[in-house]
Design a protein around this motif. Structure first.
Motif: not given
Length: 374
Positions: A89-106
């Motif tokens: 996925e290009t956006a997800s949640l950290c499976q450990f702490c639940g923090a939002p994760l969004v990839i730099d599209p570049a």
């Protein structure tokens, strides 16, 4: 195990620290702001200078991208707890702490989305729509009602290609015009007539033109295309130029359908409309279309992210999915059938039919006995 040749290097995930408590901000559906799920701190998403562009199809060969099949899992490095998360996925949640994760599209290896239609419905609103939908499914098992629980729903941006095209189509066919003839027949020796409709066919040929705008094609095969299509229409005019902030705290699938393959599907979708145009152009009472030759000009495309709440639940060992349009609340999906409820309904129906038959027979007997009495 992921083939090491296709393993992405660790990519830093963009997160947005809360100015109030230091946690991570998430995009709040129905707003234009990031919000802290803990202390409620809000931060407006500032509009950038990006515009949603229609990209000429001829420029596709010059755009920087990797073939879909060569992109392995992304390895997110969480900025909050430093854990590494593997995902497609290009956006997800950290499976450990639940923090939002969004990839730099570049850094994704894929084309950057032009626009995003942000979520309008939050979790509680979606729960209401799901509850209404599940309660209206007659003969569904009671377990279906469990999909309204918070744990089973994920807010997910689904990638879609949109295509514009100026089409000119040359067709051949036939125009049918009705006429009526009188036929004579006999019933029990009695002569009767009736009007019978016939069709005269005339050759037809011509051309039709149509400008297609934003023909949508799902760009991910992770969810069933037929179910995604049912969520339409989408208010695309309300889309915003792509910004990573809109994805924070939500999930986003990357595309696995190349734009070239998407255009072939778009042409199939356009062909259905063009066929109707040809029939309308032929006129008459009925039509036959034998051939259609369509030319496409000024073709352009773009990648859009559309908001879908995905509800998943398990029933009798099988996964079932329900999709909710994150803007309009339109609900579509799979549902199991309760054999017990169906059996009870059939039984009730049989009892009702038997009761009606009994009453009819009973009334018939009482009528005949009273006639006999006189």
């Amino acid at each position: 195990m992921t083939d090491p040749r296709f393993q992405q290097a660790g990519v830093a995930a963009t997160t947005y620290p809360c100015g109030g408590c230091g946690a991570r901000l998430e995009f709040a559906p129905g707003t234009t702001a990031l919000q802290c799920p803990y202390c409620g701190f809000r931060q407006e998403i500032t509009a950038g200078d990006r515009q949603i562009r229609e990209i000429p199809f001829g420029e596709l060969a010059n755009l920087a991208r990797k073939p879909v099949g060569s992109i392995g899992k992304y390895v997110f490095a969480c900025q909050r707890c430093a854990a590494r998360t593997e995902t497609n996925e290009t956006a997800s949640l950290c499976q450990f702490c639940g923090a939002p994760l969004v990839i730099d599209p570049a850094a994704s290896g894929q084309l950057v989305p032009e626009g995003v239609l942000p979520f309008l419905l939050d979790r509680s609103a979606v729960s209401t729509h799901l509850k209404k939908w599940t309660s209206s499914r007659r003969f569904a098992p009671n377990a279906l009602k469990n999909v309204t629980t918070a744990e089973s729903t994920k807010s997910t941006y689904l990638p879609h290609w949109t295509y514009d095209s100026q089409t000119r189509s040359f067709y051949t066919g036939q125009r049918g015009e009705y006429y009526y003839v009188t036929e004579t027949h006999y019933v029990n020796g009695e002569r009767r007539t009736r009007q019978v409709r016939r069709t005269r066919w005339y050759p037809a040929r011509g051309q039709v033109q149509r400008a297609f705008d934003d023909v949508l094609v799902p760009a991910s095969t992770q969810l069933p295309t037929a179910e995604i299509d049912k969520l339409a229409p989408w208010p695309l005019l309300e889309a915003a130029p792509y910004q990573q902030q809109f994805l924070a705290g939500h999930f986003a699938l990357r595309y696995d359908v190349e734009p070239e393959a998407g255009f072939e599907e778009a042409k199939r979708r356009m062909a259905v409309v063009i066929h109707d145009d040809c029939e309308h152009d032929i006129g008459g009472d009925t039509q036959r279309v034998h051939s259609v030759d369509t030319q496409h000009a000024n073709v352009s495309f773009k990648l859009m992210l559309l908001p879908v709440w995905v509800a998943t639940y398990v029933y009798q060992g099988k996964n079932w999915q329900i999709l909710v349009n994150g803007r309009t609340g339109e609900v579509h999906g799979e549902r199991p059938w309760s054999k017990v409820k169906i059996a009870i309904a059939v039984l009730v129906a049989l009892i009702v039919v038997a009761a009606i038959v009994y009453l009819v027979v009973a009334n018939g007997h009482s009528g005949s006995s009273s006639t006999h009495h006189h």
